[in-house]
Motif scaffolding. Sequence first.
Motif, PDB file in Angstrom:
ATOM      1  N   GLU A   1       0.830  -1.207   0.000  1.00 43.84           N
ATOM      2  CA  GLU A   1       0.000   0.000   0.000  1.00 43.84           C
ATOM      3  C   GLU A   1       0.862   1.253   0.000  1.00 43.84           C
ATOM      4  OE1 GLU A   1      -2.609  -0.493   3.347  1.00 43.84           O
ATOM      5  OE2 GLU A   1      -3.933  -1.847   2.253  1.00 43.84           O
ATOM      6  N   HIS A   2       1.937   1.224   0.757  1.00 46.54           N
ATOM      7  CA  HIS A   2       2.823   2.386   0.846  1.00 46.54           C
ATOM      8  C   HIS A   2       3.496   2.678  -0.494  1.00 46.54           C
ATOM      9  CE1 HIS A   2       5.458   5.331   2.710  1.00 46.54           C
ATOM     10  NE2 HIS A   2       6.507   4.709   2.188  1.00 46.54           N
ATOM     11  N   GLN A   3       3.881   1.625  -1.207  1.00 46.02           N
ATOM     12  CA  GLN A   3       4.581   1.786  -2.478  1.00 46.02           C
ATOM     13  C   GLN A   3       3.636   1.839  -3.675  1.00 46.02           C
ATOM     14  OE1 GLN A   3       7.375  -1.475  -2.667  1.00 46.02           O
ATOM     15  NE2 GLN A   3       8.849  -0.430  -1.361  1.00 46.02           N
ATOM     16  N   GLY A   4       2.345   1.675  -3.437  1.00 47.50           N
ATOM     17  CA  GLY A   4       1.395   1.660  -4.538  1.00 47.50           C
ATOM     18  C   GLY A   4       1.453   0.375  -5.348  1.00 47.50           C
ATOM     19  N   ASN A   5       1.949  -0.689  -4.744  1.00 49.19           N
ATOM     20  CA  ASN A   5       2.077  -1.988  -5.398  1.00 49.19           C
ATOM     21  C   ASN A   5       0.861  -2.841  -5.023  1.00 49.19           C
ATOM     22  OD1 ASN A   5       2.766  -4.591  -6.208  1.00 49.19           O
ATOM     23  ND2 ASN A   5       4.939  -4.349  -5.686  1.00 49.19           N
ATOM     24  N   GLU A   6      -0.150  -2.826  -5.879  1.00 47.74           N
ATOM     25  CA  GLU A   6      -1.387  -3.537  -5.584  1.00 47.74           C
ATOM     26  C   GLU A   6      -1.181  -5.045  -5.492  1.00 47.74           C
ATOM     27  OE1 GLU A   6      -4.488  -2.397  -8.289  1.00 47.74           O
ATOM     28  OE2 GLU A   6      -4.081  -0.261  -7.977  1.00 47.74           O
ATOM     29  N   LYS A   7      -0.273  -5.572  -6.306  1.00 46.08           N
ATOM     30  CA  LYS A   7      -0.010  -7.021  -6.293  1.00 46.08           C
ATOM     31  C   LYS A   7       0.548  -7.448  -4.934  1.00 46.08           C
ATOM     32  CE  LYS A   7       2.558 -10.705  -8.549  1.00 46.08           C
ATOM     33  NZ  LYS A   7       3.622 -11.056  -9.468  1.00 46.08           N
ATOM     34  N   LEU A   8       1.505  -6.700  -4.411  1.00 42.93           N
ATOM     35  CA  LEU A   8       2.093  -7.045  -3.120  1.00 42.93           C
ATOM     36  C   LEU A   8       1.062  -6.900  -2.000  1.00 42.93           C
ATOM     37  CD1 LEU A   8       4.649  -7.907  -1.601  1.00 42.93           C
ATOM     38  CD2 LEU A   8       5.251  -5.496  -1.389  1.00 42.93           C
ATOM     39  N   ALA A   9       0.248  -5.858  -2.071  1.00 38.48           N
ATOM     40  CA  ALA A   9      -0.797  -5.668  -1.065  1.00 38.48           C
ATOM     41  C   ALA A   9      -1.779  -6.842  -1.086  1.00 38.48           C
ATOM     42  CB  ALA A   9      -1.525  -4.352  -1.294  1.00 38.48           C
ATOM     43  N   ALA A  10      -2.140  -7.297  -2.284  1.00 41.50           N
ATOM     44  CA  ALA A  10      -3.057  -8.435  -2.415  1.00 41.50           C
ATOM     45  C   ALA A  10      -2.416  -9.718  -1.893  1.00 41.50           C
ATOM     46  CB  ALA A  10      -3.475  -8.611  -3.866  1.00 41.50           C
ATOM     47  N   GLU A  11      -1.127  -9.901  -2.160  1.00 40.37           N
ATOM     48  CA  GLU A  11      -0.413 -11.071  -1.627  1.00 40.37           C
ATOM     49  C   GLU A  11      -0.438 -11.050  -0.105  1.00 40.37           C
ATOM     50  OE1 GLU A  11       3.612 -11.467  -3.053  1.00 40.37           O
ATOM     51  OE2 GLU A  11       2.974 -11.418  -5.146  1.00 40.37           O
ATOM     52  N   GLY A  12      -0.260  -9.875   0.459  1.00 42.51           N
ATOM     53  CA  GLY A  12      -0.290  -9.741   1.912  1.00 42.51           C
ATOM     54  C   GLY A  12      -1.643 -10.096   2.492  1.00 42.51           C
ATOM     55  N   GLU A  13      -2.701  -9.643   1.835  1.00 44.09           N
ATOM     56  CA  GLU A  13      -4.046  -9.971   2.298  1.00 44.09           C
ATOM     57  C   GLU A  13      -4.292 -11.476   2.219  1.00 44.09           C
ATOM     58  OE1 GLU A  13      -7.003  -7.671   0.248  1.00 44.09           O
ATOM     59  OE2 GLU A  13      -6.050  -5.780   0.802  1.00 44.09           O
ATOM     60  N   ALA A  14      -3.845 -12.089   1.127  1.00 41.18           N
ATOM     61  CA  ALA A  14      -4.020 -13.534   0.955  1.00 41.18           C
ATOM     62  C   ALA A  14      -3.239 -14.307   2.016  1.00 41.18           C
ATOM     63  CB  ALA A  14      -3.579 -13.952  -0.439  1.00 41.18           C
ATOM     64  N   GLN A  15      -2.039 -13.845   2.326  1.00 43.50           N
ATOM     65  CA  GLN A  15      -1.226 -14.535   3.324  1.00 43.50           C
ATOM     66  C   GLN A  15      -1.849 -14.401   4.710  1.00 43.50           C
ATOM     67  OE1 GLN A  15       2.933 -13.798   2.904  1.00 43.50           O
ATOM     68  NE2 GLN A  15       3.484 -15.371   4.382  1.00 43.50           N
ATOM     69  N   GLN A  16      -2.460 -13.257   4.985  1.00 43.60           N
ATOM     70  CA  GLN A  16      -3.152 -13.089   6.264  1.00 43.60           C
ATOM     71  C   GLN A  16      -4.323 -14.058   6.375  1.00 43.60           C
ATOM     72  OE1 GLN A  16      -3.854  -8.972   7.711  1.00 43.60           O
ATOM     73  NE2 GLN A  16      -2.764  -8.390   5.850  1.00 43.60           N
ATOM     74  N   ALA A  17      -5.061 -14.217   5.285  1.00 45.87           N
ATOM     75  CA  ALA A  17      -6.183 -15.147   5.279  1.00 45.87           C
ATOM     76  C   ALA A  17      -5.696 -16.581   5.502  1.00 45.87           C
ATOM     77  CB  ALA A  17      -6.945 -15.044   3.965  1.00 45.87           C
ATOM     78  N   LYS A  18      -4.583 -16.921   4.876  1.00 42.27           N
ATOM     79  CA  LYS A  18      -3.997 -18.251   5.066  1.00 42.27           C
ATOM     80  C   LYS A  18      -3.623 -18.451   6.533  1.00 42.27           C
ATOM     81  CE  LYS A  18      -0.063 -21.104   3.719  1.00 42.27           C
ATOM     82  NZ  LYS A  18       1.188 -21.180   2.956  1.00 42.27           N
ATOM     83  N   GLY A  19      -3.044 -17.424   7.133  1.00 43.33           N
ATOM     84  CA  GLY A  19      -2.661 -17.512   8.539  1.00 43.33           C
ATOM     85  C   GLY A  19      -3.859 -17.703   9.449  1.00 43.33           C
ATOM     86  N   LYS A  20      -4.937 -17.003   9.162  1.00 44.27           N
ATOM     87  CA  LYS A  20      -6.155 -17.164   9.967  1.00 44.27           C
ATOM     88  C   LYS A  20      -6.701 -18.579   9.831  1.00 44.27           C
ATOM     89  CE  LYS A  20      -7.309 -12.319  10.058  1.00 44.27           C
ATOM     90  NZ  LYS A  20      -8.199 -11.235   9.677  1.00 44.27           N
ATOM     91  N   GLY A  21      -6.611 -19.125   8.622  1.00 41.17           N
ATOM     92  CA  GLY A  21      -7.057 -20.497   8.400  1.00 41.17           C
ATOM     93  C   GLY A  21      -6.222 -21.498   9.179  1.00 41.17           C
ATOM     94  N   GLU A  22      -4.916 -21.284   9.210  1.00 43.60           N
ATOM     95  CA  GLU A  22      -4.033 -22.176   9.962  1.00 43.60           C
ATOM     96  C   GLU A  22      -4.311 -22.085  11.457  1.00 43.60           C
ATOM     97  OE1 GLU A  22      -0.149 -22.398   7.043  1.00 43.60           O
ATOM     98  OE2 GLU A  22      -0.257 -20.767   8.494  1.00 43.60           O
ATOM     99  N   GLN A  23      -4.598 -20.884  11.932  1.00 46.56           N
ATOM    100  CA  GLN A  23      -4.924 -20.731  13.348  1.00 46.56           C
ATOM    101  C   GLN A  23      -6.228 -21.456  13.681  1.00 46.56           C
ATOM    102  OE1 GLN A  23      -4.876 -16.640  14.546  1.00 46.56           O
ATOM    103  NE2 GLN A  23      -2.744 -16.368  14.002  1.00 46.56           N
ATOM    104  N   MET A  24      -7.201 -21.333  12.783  1.00 42.40           N
ATOM    105  CA  MET A  24      -8.476 -22.025  12.982  1.00 42.40           C
ATOM    106  C   MET A  24      -8.256 -23.530  13.004  1.00 42.40           C
ATOM    107  SD  MET A  24     -11.755 -21.762  13.426  1.00 42.40           S
ATOM    108  CE  MET A  24     -12.192 -20.136  12.875  1.00 42.40           C
TER     109      MET A  24
END
Length: 60
Positions: free
Chosen positions: A25-48
């Motif tokens: 988000e800081h660099q305006g890199n939408e792809k990296l921001a989306a990867e970060g969101e996806a990785q967070q979702a993966k982490g929540k799934g692993e915690q569940m």
Amino acid sequence: MGELTDKIKGNVNEAIGKVKESIGEHQGNEKLAAEGEAQQAKGKGEQMKGSVKGALGDDI
């Protein structure tokens, strides 16, 4: 893997995902921001998954 291992992996993935999203988000890199969101979702799934294993036992 056991309950604790899944929860730790989930926390790590969430933390890395937050960093990726923030940098993207800081660099305006939408792809990296989306990867970060996806990785967070993966982490929540692993915690569940770890929570379910804790409730039902590590044998699942």
